[in-house]
Design a protein around this motif. Sequence first.
Motif, PDB file in Angstrom:
ATOM      1  N   MET A   1       0.853  -1.187   0.000  1.00 45.83           N
ATOM      2  CA  MET A   1       0.000   0.000   0.000  1.00 45.83           C
ATOM      3  C   MET A   1       0.889   1.237   0.000  1.00 45.83           C
ATOM      4  N   SER A   2       0.613   2.192  -0.909  1.00 46.99           N
ATOM      5  CA  SER A   2       1.408   3.400  -1.001  1.00 46.99           C
ATOM      6  C   SER A   2       0.985   4.396   0.064  1.00 46.99           C
ATOM      7  N   GLY A   3       1.892   5.317   0.384  1.00 48.03           N
ATOM      8  CA  GLY A   3       1.603   6.299   1.411  1.00 48.03           C
ATOM      9  C   GLY A   3       0.660   7.388   0.926  1.00 48.03           C
ATOM     10  N   ASN A   4      -0.230   7.808   1.782  1.00 46.91           N
ATOM     11  CA  ASN A   4      -1.133   8.917   1.493  1.00 46.91           C
ATOM     12  C   ASN A   4      -0.308  10.198   1.372  1.00 46.91           C
ATOM     13  N   SER A   6      -0.922  13.316   1.879  1.00 48.56           N
ATOM     14  CA  SER A   6      -1.045  14.225   3.023  1.00 48.56           C
ATOM     15  C   SER A   6      -0.301  13.687   4.238  1.00 48.56           C
ATOM     16  N   VAL A   7      -0.298  12.343   4.395  1.00 49.68           N
ATOM     17  CA  VAL A   7       0.446  11.729   5.501  1.00 49.68           C
ATOM     18  C   VAL A   7       1.941  11.950   5.303  1.00 49.68           C
ATOM     19  N   ILE A   8       2.400  11.733   4.075  1.00 42.39           N
ATOM     20  CA  ILE A   8       3.819  11.935   3.782  1.00 42.39           C
ATOM     21  C   ILE A   8       4.226  13.369   4.069  1.00 42.39           C
ATOM     22  N   ASP A   9       3.376  14.315   3.672  1.00 42.76           N
ATOM     23  CA  ASP A   9       3.679  15.733   3.896  1.00 42.76           C
ATOM     24  C   ASP A   9       3.731  16.044   5.388  1.00 42.76           C
ATOM     25  N   ASP A  10       2.788  15.490   6.157  1.00 41.64           N
ATOM     26  CA  ASP A  10       2.775  15.715   7.607  1.00 41.64           C
ATOM     27  C   ASP A  10       4.040  15.166   8.267  1.00 41.64           C
ATOM     28  N   ILE A  11       4.460  13.985   7.823  1.00 40.60           N
ATOM     29  CA  ILE A  11       5.662  13.369   8.403  1.00 40.60           C
ATOM     30  C   ILE A  11       6.897  14.204   8.078  1.00 40.60           C
ATOM     31  N   ARG A  12       6.969  14.721   6.847  1.00 39.39           N
ATOM     32  CA  ARG A  12       8.114  15.549   6.477  1.00 39.39           C
ATOM     33  C   ARG A  12       8.162  16.825   7.316  1.00 39.39           C
ATOM     34  N   HIS A  13       7.002  17.436   7.553  1.00 36.93           N
ATOM     35  CA  HIS A  13       6.967  18.634   8.388  1.00 36.93           C
ATOM     36  C   HIS A  13       7.394  18.316   9.822  1.00 36.93           C
ATOM     37  N   PHE A  14       6.911  17.183  10.346  1.00 34.15           N
ATOM     38  CA  PHE A  14       7.290  16.790  11.700  1.00 34.15           C
ATOM     39  C   PHE A  14       8.786  16.501  11.774  1.00 34.15           C
ATOM     40  N   ASN A  15       9.324  15.861  10.747  1.00 35.68           N
ATOM     41  CA  ASN A  15      10.743  15.520  10.727  1.00 35.68           C
ATOM     42  C   ASN A  15      11.612  16.780  10.799  1.00 35.68           C
TER      43      ASN A  15
END
Length: 313
Positions: A1-4, A6-15
Amino acid sequence: MSGNPSVIDDIRHFNRFYTGMIGLLNRHILESNLSLSEVGVLYELGQSEQCTAGQLTGILKMDGGYLSRIIKKFEQNGWLHRHQSNLDGRTFFLRLTAAGKQLLAGLDEKSSGEIQQLVGGLSDKQQLQVTGAMNTIREVLQAAQPASSTDIHIRYNLLPGDVGYLIYLHGYLYAQESGYNLEFETYVCKTFYEFLPAYNPGKDRMFLAIADNQIVGSVAILASSRHLAQLRWFLIHPDYRGQGLGKRLLQEAVDFCREKNYQKVYLMTTSMQEAAIALYKKAGFRKTGEKYLQLWGQQLYEQRYDMELTYSI
């Protein structure tokens, strides 16, 4: 399953946010003029009174030459001393001096103070929310990952039942993967039968990779003479291959040989063990002999590989 997306963007911002936060929490390290690697060595030494250079290399996944320079720096600064083993004069344990322990205590105190400053303005409820979220991130991501060599610890002693299980693994896996017959299992039994009465922890070492309280990999170093050692029983369970565990075990075995001042280590294998041979060659072993045999129900070449050892510490 590929990443959503918006989820990827949120994780990058958190990182990006968390990376900056970690930088703030590590200010005390920068102020100490120590690198993160040096602090890692300092913390590991602070956790053990019986730590060797080879063990540090395996724990920290650090190049032996780089670790050697750190150890020399620590010795010159009076933070570390070497203690010769009472059982084997060729083994040296690394221990923090009083000055080294004081340095570590100071770093611990500053680190705790910075964390306290970070969360001090939060209510008890908010502090629990932060730590709860951290635990959730760790637990969810760990559960989603396949078993890896970082989840495995290496045990260095033999316990009742270990040898029986190792014989079983060798017999079963070599029959499945190489077509070896019962003669091979008989051979493995014989090698352990000869080894156990002469086992000397001061000269010999078992390395057992443990996951979920089960042996999933092994290798051993056996003394042949004062300056020559043999590598034996190298095996990785199929479920744990391709994750660097074999490389990790071989490195620990070679580091142990250097600690014991062996000048050469050799191993015997067969031409059928192509994956293992590739690892041996990458580790620095070179083929020094070969003969054609009818062995264990197969026609194969028995091969010898040797490694000349050099010392950086």
